[in-house]
Design an enzyme around this catalytic site. Structure first.
Site, mmCIF file in Angstrom:
data_model
loop_
_atom_site.group_PDB
_atom_site.id
_atom_site.type_symbol
_atom_site.label_atom_id
_atom_site.label_comp_id
_atom_site.label_asym_id
_atom_site.label_seq_id
_atom_site.Cartn_x
_atom_site.Cartn_y
_atom_site.Cartn_z
ATOM 1 N N GLY A 276 0.820 -1.201 0.000
ATOM 2 C CA GLY A 276 0.000 0.000 0.000
ATOM 3 C C GLY A 276 0.854 1.251 0.000
ATOM 4 N N ARG B 101 17.788 10.687 -1.411
ATOM 5 C CA ARG B 101 17.151 10.917 -2.701
ATOM 6 C C ARG B 101 15.706 10.437 -2.666
ATOM 7 N NH1 ARG B 101 19.480 7.876 -7.946
ATOM 8 N NH2 ARG B 101 18.585 9.171 -9.599
ATOM 9 N N GLY C 176 15.163 5.296 4.081
ATOM 10 C CA GLY C 176 13.777 4.870 4.208
ATOM 11 C C GLY C 176 12.850 5.993 4.639
ATOM 12 N N GLU D 19 8.864 4.668 8.189
ATOM 13 C CA GLU D 19 8.624 4.666 9.634
ATOM 14 C C GLU D 19 8.912 5.995 10.309
ATOM 15 O OE1 GLU D 19 9.746 0.449 11.257
ATOM 16 O OE2 GLU D 19 10.814 0.744 9.385
#
Lengths: 351, 748
Positions: B471, B633, B707, B710
């Protein structure tokens, strides 16, 4: 869920006759009953479906000026009925503060009155609950009971009635029309729900087979339209049951309160009409002192049933807030966040 | 920076491409695991324990079997044999499972039987008819449980204790000191899609439709459990309705597979919402004590972050909340210590930002209290203690644009002019208004992943990698990376994913999926282009003859001489002349230990919150959230913003709403549904903004990405708690903040 018979009566008389068979339950919107069946709290042998009965989904004005609402009128339809909203704005606001749009489209007037408590121990079949299983005890006592009753509870049951709709209704003197095996009768909504006492399994005055067919608001209830509000304290901005709530309605003349109505929600096993507080307000100026005194009177008998002493103070405060807002006047439109203490964010959408 | 400025000419990376699966999702066409109905399908329903500790003394199997439509009841006695004990944890990131191996109950909600029937309704009623009787034993389910111990590790192998510098000396020399204890509750996973499996056996070959965040790890564990070959296990997981760390392999899914084995027909098992509150992991409760000291100029002298948390009675996972204090603020002395208790709950596990989320709310609250003690603005205080190198390790950061996050976020929010003292601001309706800040942080990790690229003679390309679309838009971002790596436009690329027959893309966890699988894809595409280049530059008939590997770039389906745009050749022509149908490239990626040795690698952010609080009623509303994040990036700004929004909204949930209400007498969760276990609704989120702060990282991985999955939850919860204090003057140190925390304190 258990296997059950499904009956689709064509008339009220057929429905009442069908429901006389023990183990029967009426199915209206199903927003509460079906959930309870899925978790095993309700296990009816027969469902009597009211959704195909003619004539029960009508809102009508009677010759004496009273408004009669059929039991199958959906919450959303009632809340958005222009005439109804103008005459009973606090009722519309309460309806729109409950559940979600999808649930309001399905839930019915009669079903709302008869919805079951949200007490977790009632919903958990492994827990002791005198309301669900008479004589088994009450695991809510000494358990997770932050949101339980502070008025009218007993050692046998500390659950609350979760309805928003019923709170302004009881303040405005609504009357419940009932059809049963013994014929038709009617009763004031104030007397319709029962406090737990030693028989918490008896939640209302309805006897087996009896069916709510309509709800009536007397003509004089519209006399509060200019000063009527419902306020609901929630743990999130929307889509939550009331921690505490209050409906206040005032009839004002010459800057004074001629007649006041006040009811509290989320505090007891029934929508709690505060008649002594209403009497204390009659003839008063609508000021902070009067409202504080009335709120004190309304909560005079309150006592904690667990980790919920904070609710007594909150109930007092929400009563004052509801009276204050009612005195300020009913807003022209139902607020975008119905019954919320928060004003809408500028540019926010209307529900 | 605008989205348009971010991309190179002709590149897919950096474009705000809409989700490839968006139309399918909004029209209901996307098929999730539970949407599959193979011929002969049976339905399984779990019966779960109502006690938290003890044994199952009796199950009325006969009554369940007698119910019309019930085919079989799986209990301990007839459960098919396993090749490995369910408590064996030889596969990475795995936990002990409850697979009917005995009659013991170790937490409420544990599966104790499975009823298999022709319909879901019959299976469900069959499970109810089992009417279990138990022998219950006393339980302990709160952090006050006896038997606290000092663990060796927290999280996945991180040290439970870390000492850098002399904390006591730092505290002793401080001009200002605070000590405060913060409590966070047990929280349960509530992904929109509950755990599900549709399982079908053909001999020892197993075919599965199931959501998983780790296709290969799931295959490995199933191969061990059933004693079959990994390549005989085929898992399809085209779409996952949210994972958040809960969707590696869960015990209930294995029970569905066992049920299919038992009855010899395909079986579908889907958890009910209530069944999510037990066997599929959760975030454990924490009690964190922060001791901090600061010098007269506001410079931190010491941070001691002590954690008390819990795991299950039978397995180990300790929420590593102290980790955030190692890397965020400069202090000469930093210590983290841990103690733990064992509870009669399911085993906690990975739940979005495990450790960082709970640790951040405590650290950011404490930083706010410390700033107030120093009489400093919370932003000024954080800048005063800005870590130029990672405080504990002393390593330089591979990149760190946190200062820019503070600046851009504060400007957008309008932080300047915030009164130092609390309870100074009101809106036109008399509501108390408060502004709070929290720093967001999450480590930049990588796992191992692989990909395979193909360039075909018709000029199109294929990229294969067993990646996971949860998702978050992963497949859209991966397709963008793949298209660039092959010098193709998106519509010339076929991207294959979500299937265990494809190259192992590693897990979708640790906010590392894009870094891991993206790097592997980048490398596979690069290798395919290299092969093609070899064909072209070695062929005298090619306009690229003699150009050499370094002299060619791939663009728009052609190889082009780097120094001369007019000399180029299409992929089709190169392959056609060589008589080949395709060339293939294989790529892999993994963390580079040499880089990790030299650099500290983290994403950062700054979250600003405005709350309004009713002064009489205590009801709180978060009226504005502005987060500015720097995460290397950005592959797709549209998707990344959505990730930040989701994280920030979860942070709001953490601060104000989520809490499992567990009855300490029985260990049962008393709010195991979404009516009573609150998460935010739309009306709770009137305004949320995410700013993408530019950051270039030449070290973190080949793509330079960190990342984004989170980090949004970190910083946000603390910012909201700090804003509540700023609005009311009431410092609430246990979460979620409740109405009575405000009104109670105002009355006192």
């Amino acid at each position: 869920m258990n296997r059950f018979d499904y009956v689709r009566p064509r008339t009220v008389a057929e429905a009442v006759a069908a429901a006389a068979v023990p183990g029967s339950a009426y199915l209206a919107g199903g927003t509460n009953l079906l959930d309870l069946m899925k978790i095993g709290v309700a296990r009816p042998d027969r469902l009597i479906d009211l959704n195909y009965l003619p004539g029960l989904d009508v809102i009508e004005t009677l010759p004496d000026g009273a408004v009669r609402i059929g039991t199958q009128v959906r919450n959303a339809d009632l809340a958005h009925d222009r005439d109804f909203r103008e005459r009973f704005p606090a009722v519309a606001e309460a309806l729109l503060s409950g559940a979600s749009a999808q649930l309001r489209n399905a839930a019915t007037v009669g079903g709302n009155l008869l919805q079951r408590t949200r007490c977790a121990y009632f919903q958990d079949t492994a827990s002791a609950c005198n309301r669900r299983s008479p004589g088994s005890g009450c695991d809510a006592l000494g358990g997770e009971n932050r949101l339980h009753a502070v008025l009218g509870w007993s050692e046998h049951c500390i659950a609350t009635h979760p309805s928003d709709f019923c709170v302004p209704l009881v303040a405005l003197g609504a009357v419940v029309e009932i059809e049963g095996p013994q014929g038709r009768r009617e009763i004031s909504l104030s007397d319709f729900h029962l406090l737990p006492g030693t028989t918490p399994e008896r939640e209302s005055v309805l006897t087996p087979g009896e069916l709510i067919v309509a709800l009536r608001l007397p003509a004089d209830a519209a006399g509060f339209a200019a000063h009527a509000r419902y306020v609901k304290l929630r743990e999130r901005t929307s889509y939550a049951f009331a921690v505490v709530s209050a409906a206040a309605a005032l009839r004002m003349e010459g800057g004074r309160i001629v007649e006041a109505r006040l009811a509290l929600g989320g505090v007891a096993a029934k929508p709690w009409r505060a008649e002594a507080a209403e009497a204390a307000l009659a003839g008063c100026l609508p000021d902070a002192d009067a409202f504080r005194r009335a709120a004190d009177v309304a909560l005079e008998a309150a006592r904690a049933s667990g980790d919920n002493a904070f609710k007594i103070g909150l109930a007092r405060r929400i009563a004052i807030r509801a009276l204050t807002l009612a005195a300020a006047g009913t807003p022209e439109r139902t607020p975008a966040l119905p019954a919320s203490p928060f004003a809408p964010i500028t540019g926010g959408l209307h529900v | 920076m605008s989205d348009a400025n971010r991309s190179r000419h002709g590149s897919s990376i950096g474009q705000p491409v809409t989700r490839r699966d968006g139309m399918q999702k909004v029209t209901g066409q996307a098929r999730f695991a539970a949407d599959n109905n193979p011929a002969g399908l049976l339905y399984a329903a779990l019966a779960t324990s109502k006690i938290a500790l003890g044994r199952v003394a009796f199950l009325d199997v006969a009554a369940a079997r007698a119910h019309p439509g019930v085919v079989e009841v799986m209990v301990q006695e007839n459960r098919p044999a396993l090749a490995q004990h369910p408590d064996d944890k030889s596969v990475p990131f795995s936990f002990k499972m409850d697979l009917l191996q005995d009659d013991r109950v170790r937490y409420a909600g544990q599966p104790i039987a499975v009823v298999i029937a022709e319909t879901l309704e019959a299976a469900t009623e069959g499970a109810a008819l089992l009417a279990p009787r138990y022998e219950a034993e006393p339980v302990e389910v709160t952090l006050d449980a006896a038997g606290a111990y000092v663990p060796e590790t927290v999280g996945v192998g991180a040290p439970a204790e870390m000492r850098h510098g002399d904390v006591e000396a730092g505290l002793g020399s401080a001009a200002f000191r605070i000590e405060a204890t913060y409590e966070t509750p047990l929280q349960f996973h509530n992904a929109m899609e509950p755990h599900a499996v549709v399982a079908a056996w053909d001999g020892d070959a197993l075919s599965l439709d199931m959501p998983t965040q780790g296709l290969a790890l799931t295959q490995m564990r199933l191969a061990s459990l059933f004693g079959i070959r990994m390549q005989d296990i085929h898992i399809r997981t085209p779409f996952i309705g949210g994972g958040f760390g809960s969707k590696l392999l869960s015990g209930p899914q294995v029970l569905g597979i066992l049920a299919a084995r038992l009855v010899g027909r395909p079986v579908k098992l889907v958890l009910t919402r209530a069944q999510m509150y037990g066997p599929v992991s959760h975030r454990s409760p924490t009690r964190q004590t922060l001791r901090m000291g600061a010098a007269a100029d506001g410079g931190l002298t010491a941070i001691h972050h002590h954690l008390r948390t819990a795991t299950s009675r039978f397995d180990d996972f300790l929420e590593p909340s102290g980790g955030v204090s190692h890397s965020l603020y400069a202090a000469p002395a930093i210590a983290t210590t841990t103690e733990a208790v064992r509870l009669d709950t399911g085993t906690p596990g990975f739940m979005r930002a495990p450790g960082e989320a709970s640790g951040s709310i405590a650290l950011e609250s404490a930083m706010d209290e410390m700033a107030a003690a120093c009489g400093m603005d919370p932003l000024e205080f954080r800048l005063r203690n800005y870590a130029e190198v990672e405080p504990v390790s002393g390593k330089p950061f591979s990149s760190k644009a946190l200062r820019e996050c503070y600046t851009e976020g504060a400007a957008r929010f309008g932080w300047a002019g915030r009164p130092l003292e609390p309870r100074q601001m009101r809106d036109e309706d008399g509501m108390l208004v408060g502004w709070g800040l929290g720093t967001a942080t999450f480590p930049a990790m990588m796992f191992q992943g692989e990909a395979r690229a193909v360039l075909r003679r018709d000029g199109t390309g294929v990229m294969e990698s067993g990646t996971h679309e949860m998702g978050q838009g992963a497949w859209t971002a991966f397709a963008q990376i793949a298209a660039d790596s092959l010098g193709l436009s998106l519509d010339q690329l076929e991207f294959r994913a979500g299937n265990s027959d494809l190259p192992n893309a590693g897990i979708a966890g640790g906010s590392a999926h894009t870094a891991t699988a993206g790097s592997a894809i980048h490398s596979a595409g690069g290798q395919a282009i290299e092969r093609l280049t070899e064909l072209a530059v070695a062929d005298p008939r090619s306009p690229l003859f003699g150009a050499g590997n370094v002299g060619v770039v791939a663009r728009d389906g052609r190889l082009v001489r780097r120094d001369d745009d007019s000399r180029s050749e299409s992929y089709s022509d190169i392959l056609g002349r060589a008589g080949l149908d395709m060339v293939e490239g294989r790529g892999s990626a993994a963390a580079d230990p040499a880089v990790a040795e030299r650099y500290a690698m983290h994403a950062h952010g700054a979250v600003f919150a405005e709350v309004k609080v009713d002064p009489d009623l205590g009801q709180i509303r978060v009226t504005r959230l502005v987060g500015a994040f720097a995460a290397g990036r950005i592959i797709n700004p549209r998707l990344v913003r959505s990730q930040y929004y989701g994280g920030m909204i979860w942070g709001l949930s953490f601060a104000l709403q989520e809490r499992a209400a567990i009855d300490p007498r029985t260990g049962r969760v008393m709010n195991a549904d979404l009516a009573e276990y609150h998460v935010p609704v739309n009306a709770d989120v009137p305004s949320v903004e995410a700013i993408l702060v530019a950051e270039e990282d030449p070290y973190v991985n080949a793509l330079g990405v960190k990342g984004v999955g989170e980090i949004g939850i970190t910083g946000t919860a603390g910012a909201i708690a700090n804003a509540v204090w700023h609005a009311t003057g009431v410092r609430v140190r246990h979460f979620p903040i409740a109405l009575e925390d405000i009104t109670g304190a105002l009355e006192a």
